[in-house]
Every structure is written in structure tokens, then in C-alpha cells.
Design an enzyme around this catalytic site. Structure first.
Site, PDB file in Angstrom:
ATOM      1  CB  THR A 199       0.497  -5.485   5.181  1.00  0.00           C
ATOM      2  OG1 THR A 199       0.655  -4.066   5.197  1.00  0.00           O
ATOM      3  CG2 THR A 199       1.193  -6.093   6.385  1.00  0.00           C
ATOM      4  CG  HIS A 202      -5.412   1.438   0.588  1.00  0.00           C
ATOM      5  ND1 HIS A 202      -4.855   2.517   1.233  1.00  0.00           N
ATOM      6  CD2 HIS A 202      -4.651   0.374   0.920  1.00  0.00           C
ATOM      7  CE1 HIS A 202      -3.802   2.104   1.940  1.00  0.00           C
ATOM      8  NE2 HIS A 202      -3.654   0.812   1.758  1.00  0.00           N
ATOM      9  CB  CYS A 215       2.970   2.182   8.250  1.00  0.00           C
ATOM     10  SG  CYS A 215       1.999   1.856   6.822  1.00  0.00           S
TER      11      CYS A 215
HETATM   12  C1  LIG Z   1       5.486   0.675  -0.390  1.00  0.00           C
HETATM   13  C2  LIG Z   1       4.382   0.144   0.446  1.00  0.00           C
HETATM   14  N1  LIG Z   1       4.322  -1.176   0.707  1.00  0.00           N
HETATM   15  C3  LIG Z   1       3.346  -1.723   1.444  1.00  0.00           C
HETATM   16  C4  LIG Z   1       2.354  -0.942   1.984  1.00  0.00           C
HETATM   17  C5  LIG Z   1       1.270  -1.584   2.791  1.00  0.00           C
HETATM   18  O1  LIG Z   1       0.106  -1.612   2.029  1.00  0.00           O
HETATM   19  P1  LIG Z   1      -1.320  -1.952   2.663  1.00  0.00           P
HETATM   20  O2  LIG Z   1      -1.804  -0.696   3.283  1.00  0.00           O
HETATM   21  O3  LIG Z   1      -2.166  -2.376   1.489  1.00  0.00           O
HETATM   22  O4  LIG Z   1      -1.110  -3.049   3.639  1.00  0.00           O
HETATM   23  C6  LIG Z   1       2.372   0.441   1.765  1.00  0.00           C
HETATM   24  C7  LIG Z   1       1.360   1.312   2.397  1.00  0.00           C
HETATM   25  O5  LIG Z   1       1.688   2.365   2.925  1.00  0.00           O
HETATM   26  C8  LIG Z   1       3.387   0.991   0.958  1.00  0.00           C
HETATM   27  O6  LIG Z   1       3.463   2.313   0.699  1.00  0.00           O
END
Ligand SMILES: Cc1ncc(COP(=O)(O)O)c(C=O)c1O
Length: 388
Positions: free
Chosen positions: A67, A204, A328
Site C-alpha cells: 500500500t 507477506h 481489504c
Molecule cells: C494487488 C495488491 N496490491 C496491493 C496490496 C496491498 O498490499 P499490502 O498488504 O502489503 O499493503 C494487496 C494486498 O491485498 C494486493 O493484493
């Protein structure tokens, strides 16, 4: 069966990162030997992460999450290049962090084009070419969808950007960013060959710890930091560096490099068995996304006349972790923007189930899922107000 949401830390990764919490706890900015030990671990990790995408080590900026990487890519490029133009292109199936970041940039005076996708979730490189204008500064397209697993023709999109830049005779570069969170360490990526200028990846999602991620920033890219401070990470991401998590991220990359081929074959076979079994055993069920151009661990289904949330709850009661869409957005009651973008009606999009396989998924688990799912759908349909 929810490995796309997050993965457990591989025990081999855990073993390597643990000493950096206590014995080797130094701050990479300290001049003394504790600091230098941490700094060396950081730089070795940078080399390993860079190697998995064929980048130069100095082109890797460590962050805390994808993110953050995605925010840095979009806001950083937007603000550094705003004197050249204020137009940014994304797709309609981006992860919420790109969608929300774009909305925020819109409020700051940037113009966003959100490209449609076809029924499989594919962006057409010709649409990218058509959308590019003289004031376009950035294109950001997700590499593999976190919901339906569709893999985009990234190399061709990069070529389309270059072609249109030449036609328009643009003096300044249009940067190309891809969110590769779901594809990195699963499928081979070569940033230069694929015409990528910026790429986000997250530890992760690939058996590393939470709290580490990276942004590949091609040498020479004009980008501004969003965090200002002590000047860590080439002044693009000030903050004391999270060495244990980054060491773990790098170890996860080493394992992925060694085992990617074998793991791909094993999981593809299980995933195909799962897809075939579900479509055969459950009437009125459909596979969302592309049949071939999809992540080897992703299966996303729509079941008519039922709600995805009810299926997830019933599966959970039987010890199976699944999801309706991305982790999310699954707390929201709105249908998935990705499923709507591929042309599903809101009611169909509500009946979706995402099953994502991983390193420890077994054939026994697939058989168990195939045994219980048809009955769950049947029972839910019996009490459904939408049934035929
Ligand atoms: C395609 C994609 N982009 C961004 C993210 C966000 O990643 P992070 O959890 O490291 O912030 C995710 C997590 O679900 C994802 O699947």
C-alpha cells in the site's frame, strides 16, 4: 484457501530473520559495528530482492507495505512531474490502494483515466495507447488481479506507451508502474524486458513477514518522497529500516527463485482439479477471470442465487478459510468493483467466492472442499430469495 490475503511465514524464513530482532538489532544508520552489521544485512537483502526481478540493487526502495509502495509510486511520480502534465491512467480493476490514491490525486488537481477491461479482466494495450495524451505522466496497471487472478500483458502495455510517446513526440517520459503484489515470486518478472519503470511487491504475500515490501524505481525516474526525514532508502523513504522483516523478505525471494518452477507445477495441478471439480459438481457455477492467463493459485467462482458471504461463513464453520474478493474490501457490502468491471451484474458479483492455494495446500484439502461445497451451495439456494 485464502493465500492471496496473506501467507504464513515460511519456517526457513523465520529461522533467518529471528536473530535480527535481538542479537543483531542495530540501526542501519549507526556508524558502530552493530549498525554496520544491520546495514550489511540490508544491502545483501536489496541484492537478493533486485535479483528476483532482474533490477539493479540501487533501484530497490524498501517500504513497509505494498500500500505504501503504491502510494509512493503514484503520489511520488505525480508530484515530481506535475509541471509536465497532470494526466494519469489506471485500470478499473486496480487494488483499492491504487483506486483510493487516484481519487485523492483527483482532488489535488490530477486527471485520472480508468481503463475498462474485457470479460476476462484483460486491459487492451491499444486502449492504453488511445488514452495517452500529451499531458500523460504515468500509467499504472496491476500485473495480476488479486481477485480474479488475470495476468495482464504488461510487456505489450509498456511497448504501447513507448510507441505513443514517439508518435506524440513527447520530450518527457511517461512512467509505467505495475502493482505486482500477487505475481512477484510466483511468475518470472524481468523489469527491463517488460518495460516497467516502477513495480510494487509485498513480503507477506510470498511467505515472508508482514511489514516489508518494496518499490522498484528505475534509475533516472523523477519521483518525490512522501515521507521526509533522515534520508534512508536514497531519501525516498525516510524511517528507521525494518531489518528483520527485510531480511525475511529477501530469504522468501531466495526460496521463490529456487522453488518457483516446482511449486507452479504442483499448485497448478491442484488448482485445475479444484476448478474442474467445482464446475462439474455445482450447477449454475462459473469461473471468473481468464482460463489460461491467470495466476496458478487462483480460482474465482460465481454461484447464481447465493451470496458469497454466506458461503464464506459456512466454509469457515467447516474449517476452510476462503474469501469473497480481496481481504481489504471483503468487509464492505458493495459488490466487487473488479467483478462489475468484467461485466457481472451486481447480483452475480455478490455470489462470488475466491479460493487461493499456496505452499501448504494439499490434495486432501482440495478433496475436502469439493466434498463439502456442493452441499453448502445447495442448502443456501434452498433458503435464497433469489432462487429460480
Ligand atoms: C494487488 C495488491 N496490491 C496491493 C496490496 C496491498 O498490499 P499490502 O498488504 O502489503 O499493503 C494487496 C494486498 O491485498 C494486493 O493484493
Amino acid at each position: 484457501m485464502d493465500y492471496a490475503a496473506t501467507t504464513p511465514v515460511d519456517p526457513r524464513v523465520l529461522r533467518v530473520l529471528l536473530p535480527y530482532f535481538s542479537g543483531k538489532f542495530g540501526n542501519t544508520m549507526s556508524l558502530h559495528s552493530f549498525g554496520q552489521e544491520a546495514k550489511q544485512a540490508l544491502e545483501e537483502s536489496r541484492e537478493v530482492v533486485a535479483d528476483l526481478m532482474k533490477a539493479k540493487p540501487k533501484e530497490i526502495i524498501f517500504t513497509s507495505s505494498a500500500t505504501e509502495s503504491n502510494n509512493l509510486a503514484l503520489k511520488g511520480v505525480a508530484f515530481a512531474n506535475r509541471n509536465k502534465g497532470r494526466h494519469i491512467i489506471i485500470s478499473q480493476i486496480e487494488h483499492p490502494c491504487i483506486m483510493e490514491c487516484s481519487k485523492w490525486l483527483e482532488k489535488e488537481g490530477f486527471e485520472i483515466t480508468r481503463l475498462p477491461v474485457d470479460k476476462h479482466g484483460l486491459v487492451n494495450p491499444k486502449d492504453v495507447e488511445k488514452a495517452i495524451r500529451k499531458n500523460t505522466i504515468l500509467v499504472s496497471i496491476i500485473h495480476a488481479s488479486n481477485e480474479i487472478g488475470t495476468i495482464q500483458p504488461i510487456k505489450q502495455i509498456g511497448e504501447a506507451i513507448k510507441r505513443k510517446s514517439e508518435i506524440l513526440n513527447l520530450k518527457s517520459k511517461i512512467y509505467f508502474h505495475t502493482d505486482a503484489v500477487q505475481s512477484f515470486a510466483k511468475i518470472p518478472i524481468e523489469v527491463k524486458k517488460m518495460n516497467i519503470d516502477l513495480l510494487s511487491a509485498s513480503s507477506h504475500k510470498m511467505y515472508g513477514p508482514k511489514g516489508a515490501a518494496c518499490l522498484f524505481v528505475r534509475e533516472g525516474t523523477k519521483i518525490e518522497p512522501i515521507l521526509h526525514g533522515g534520508g534512508q532508502e536514497s531519501s525516498l523513504r525516510s524511517s528507521t529500516v525494518n531489518v528483520p522483516a527485510i531480511v525475511g523478505f529477501a530469504e522468501a525471494c531466495k526460496i521463490a527463485k529456487r522453488e518457483m518452477k516446482k511449486e507452479t507445477q504442483r499448485i497448478t495441478r491442484l488448482r485445475d482439479k479444484l476448478i474442474k471439480g467445482v464446475l462439474e459438481k455445482v450447477p449454475d457455477s462459473y469461473l471468473n477471470g481468464h482460463s489460461e492467463k491467470r495466476l496458478f493459485n487462483n480460482a474465482n467462482f460465481s454461484f447464481s442465487f447465493v451470496e458469497g458471504e454466506s458461503i464464506v461463513i459456512q466454509l469457515d464453520l467447516l474449517g476452510i478459510a476462503a474469501s469473497t474478493g480481496s481481504a481489504c474490501s471483503s468487509a464492505k457490502l458493495e459488490p466487487s468493483h473488479v467483478l462489475l468491471a468484467i461485466g457481472l451484474k451486481p447480483q452475480e458479483a455478490h455470489g462470488s467466492l475466491r479460493l487461493t492455494l499456496g505452499r501448504w495446500t494439499t490434495e486432501k484439502e482440495i478433496n475436502y472442499l469439493l466434498k463439502v461445497l456442493p452441499g453448502i451451495i445447495k442448502r443456501l439456494r434452498e433458503i435464497s430469495p433469489f432462487k429460480k
